[in-house]
Enzyme design. Structure first.
Site, PDB file in Angstrom:
ATOM      1  N   HIS A 119      -5.752  -1.044   0.141  1.00 27.51           N
ATOM      2  CA  HIS A 119      -5.996  -0.788  -1.277  1.00 27.51           C
ATOM      3  C   HIS A 119      -4.689  -0.982  -2.036  1.00 27.51           C
ATOM      4  O   HIS A 119      -3.627  -1.195  -1.436  1.00 27.51           O
ATOM      5  CB  HIS A 119      -6.586   0.605  -1.496  1.00 27.51           C
ATOM      6  CG  HIS A 119      -5.694   1.740  -1.117  1.00 27.51           C
ATOM      7  ND1 HIS A 119      -5.378   2.031   0.188  1.00 27.51           N
ATOM      8  CD2 HIS A 119      -5.050   2.668  -1.878  1.00 27.51           C
ATOM      9  CE1 HIS A 119      -4.583   3.086   0.222  1.00 27.51           C
ATOM     10  NE2 HIS A 119      -4.359   3.490  -1.021  1.00 27.51           N
ATOM     11  N   HIS A 155      -2.823   0.952  -4.114  1.00 28.72           N
ATOM     12  CA  HIS A 155      -1.866   1.992  -4.474  1.00 28.72           C
ATOM     13  C   HIS A 155      -0.476   1.585  -3.989  1.00 28.72           C
ATOM     14  O   HIS A 155      -0.325   0.942  -2.944  1.00 28.72           O
ATOM     15  CB  HIS A 155      -2.268   3.336  -3.869  1.00 28.72           C
ATOM     16  CG  HIS A 155      -3.325   4.046  -4.669  1.00 28.72           C
ATOM     17  ND1 HIS A 155      -4.177   4.983  -4.129  1.00 28.72           N
ATOM     18  CD2 HIS A 155      -3.663   3.955  -5.992  1.00 28.72           C
ATOM     19  CE1 HIS A 155      -4.996   5.443  -5.066  1.00 28.72           C
ATOM     20  NE2 HIS A 155      -4.704   4.829  -6.202  1.00 28.72           N
ATOM     21  N   ASP A 201       2.069   2.939  -2.551  1.00 34.62           N
ATOM     22  CA  ASP A 201       2.619   3.263  -1.234  1.00 34.62           C
ATOM     23  C   ASP A 201       2.048   2.391  -0.126  1.00 34.62           C
ATOM     24  O   ASP A 201       2.449   2.515   1.033  1.00 34.62           O
ATOM     25  CB  ASP A 201       2.416   4.753  -0.906  1.00 34.62           C
ATOM     26  CG  ASP A 201       0.961   5.190  -0.928  1.00 34.62           C
ATOM     27  OD1 ASP A 201       0.209   4.701  -1.782  1.00 34.62           O
ATOM     28  OD2 ASP A 201       0.577   6.035  -0.089  1.00 34.62           O
ATOM     29  N   HIS A 202       1.162   1.476  -0.493  1.00 41.61           N
ATOM     30  CA  HIS A 202       0.587   0.550   0.488  1.00 41.61           C
ATOM     31  C   HIS A 202       0.928  -0.915   0.202  1.00 41.61           C
ATOM     32  O   HIS A 202       0.640  -1.774   1.035  1.00 41.61           O
ATOM     33  CB  HIS A 202      -0.930   0.724   0.547  1.00 41.61           C
ATOM     34  CG  HIS A 202      -1.354   2.061   1.067  1.00 41.61           C
ATOM     35  ND1 HIS A 202      -1.836   2.256   2.343  1.00 41.61           N
ATOM     36  CD2 HIS A 202      -1.337   3.286   0.491  1.00 41.61           C
ATOM     37  CE1 HIS A 202      -2.105   3.548   2.522  1.00 41.61           C
ATOM     38  NE2 HIS A 202      -1.809   4.188   1.400  1.00 41.61           N
ATOM     39  N   HIS A 213     -12.219   6.151  -1.990  1.00 38.27           N
ATOM     40  CA  HIS A 213     -10.866   6.567  -2.376  1.00 38.27           C
ATOM     41  C   HIS A 213     -10.627   6.504  -3.892  1.00 38.27           C
ATOM     42  O   HIS A 213      -9.485   6.457  -4.323  1.00 38.27           O
ATOM     43  CB  HIS A 213      -9.840   5.695  -1.645  1.00 38.27           C
ATOM     44  CG  HIS A 213      -8.432   6.179  -1.805  1.00 38.27           C
ATOM     45  ND1 HIS A 213      -8.067   7.497  -1.591  1.00 38.27           N
ATOM     46  CD2 HIS A 213      -7.287   5.531  -2.175  1.00 38.27           C
ATOM     47  CE1 HIS A 213      -6.765   7.625  -1.800  1.00 38.27           C
ATOM     48  NE2 HIS A 213      -6.273   6.449  -2.163  1.00 38.27           N
ATOM     49  N   ASP A 239      -6.943   4.750   2.912  1.00 36.52           N
ATOM     50  CA  ASP A 239      -7.117   6.105   2.402  1.00 36.52           C
ATOM     51  C   ASP A 239      -8.582   6.321   2.035  1.00 36.52           C
ATOM     52  O   ASP A 239      -9.213   5.463   1.420  1.00 36.52           O
ATOM     53  CB  ASP A 239      -6.248   6.318   1.164  1.00 36.52           C
ATOM     54  CG  ASP A 239      -4.764   6.258   1.482  1.00 36.52           C
ATOM     55  OD1 ASP A 239      -4.414   6.021   2.653  1.00 36.52           O
ATOM     56  OD2 ASP A 239      -3.958   6.443   0.552  1.00 36.52           O
TER      57      ASP A 239
END
Length: 313
Positions: free
Chosen positions: A63, A65, A67-68, A142, A212
């Site tokens: 996804h 976000h 942090d990914h 998510h 997530d």
């Protein structure tokens, strides 16, 4: 086949856990590495490992976000700077191509290799298949579009039973190759059927790596009878309401998925910085109450994935 965890933290980098980056190392199978998510600092973690960026063949983004994905432009640029010329494929939600192309354009970065984007739009879809592997994806829960991936290895041909052939006096060489392929040969006037000297086929291994997510039926579908399930564990068992509110999972919800899916081993990752070493291992203990074969990983851990008849992971 093995998995190396380059980052096991959640949200932001922490002293002891970088954000998400997971390498599926297929060096024996296809001399390649598949990367799942690429959070900030992933290429620094790669420098601590034996992974060579030019060996990265595919990147699967769960996804969008930060942090990914925030480590992706830097890794792609460094791969080029280091002389990488092999093509690279990036799979992910709609928007991943725009993110990468914009980052490269604004920074005036040019790559020395072909880059192909496969943006995912369908549920329960086969997104890659060749003679060795099939990769499926499905949508998770998510808040924003988040995918889980199921990697299925094709069955391996059985081993040639060399000792039986030697007992018949058949010398090693080209004849062994024919017998391995199941062909019939003539040796000393006798017909030898290769199929009688090849062991049973080895079932391929299955790895499920989820993005997530809250607990969802699609997680169970993706993980069905997997050898290894990699599942987030952002919260402990007492914080189920918070996990639901933030579209994440608790340790025990991950264990419930593993149990329902009948997986062989559960790996917990995406650990919040609120859980220091002692508290983090409590997440493992919570999950083990439901699914005993659970392990929480830390950065740089390697999990080997043996064949079924070679023992558990």
């Amino acid at each position: 086949m093995e998995i190396q965890f380059l980052g096991t933290g959640a949200g932001v980098p922490a002293k002891h856990r970088n954000v998400t980056g997971i390498a599926l190392k297929l060096l024996d199978e296809r001399n390649a590495v598949w990367l799942f998510d690429c959070g900030e600092g992933t290429q620094l973690q790669i420098l601590k490992s034996s992974i060579r960026p030019r060996k990265i063949e595919k990147i699967f983004i769960t996804h969008l976000h930060g942090d990914h994905i925030f480590g992706l432009p830097g890794l792609l640029s460094s791969r080029s700077f280091q002389g990488g010329t092999e093509p690279l494929e990036i799979y992910g939600p709609v928007g991943i191509a725009d993110f990468v192309k914009t980052s490269l354009r604004v920074s005036q970065s040019r790559l020395s290799y072909p880059l192909k984007f496969i943006e995912l739009t369908k549920e329960n879809d086969v997104i890659f298949k060749d003679k060795q592997f099939t990769v499926r994806c499905n949508i998770l829960d998510h808040g924003i579009t988040s995918f889980g991936y199921r990697i299925e290895e094709a069955a391996h041909e059985g081993e040639l039973q060399v000792e039986k052939l030697q007992a018949l006096g058949i010398p090693s060489g080209p004849l062994y190759g024919k017998l391995k392929r199941g062909e019939t040969i003539v040796f000393d006037g006798q017909e030898i059927n290769g199929q009688a000297f090849v062991g049973e086929r080895k079932p391929g291994r299955i790895v499920t790596i989820l993005g997530d997510t809250r607990k969802t039926k699609n997680s169970v579908t993706l993980a069905r009878r997997a050898d290894v399930l990699v599942h987030e564990s952002t919260f402990n068992k007492h914080e189920a309401k918070m996990a639901k509110a933030y579209f994440h999972s608790t340790s025990q919800q991950a264990a419930e998925v593993a149990k329902e899916a009948q997986v062989k081993q559960l790996i917990l990752t995406h650990i919040s910085a609120r859980y220091l070493t002692k508290e983090a291992y409590q997440l493992q203990e919570e999950a083990q109450e439901i699914f005993p074969n659970t392990k929480i990983v830390k950065d740089m851990d390697i999990i080997e994935i043996p064949f079924a008849n070679e023992g558990g992971a």
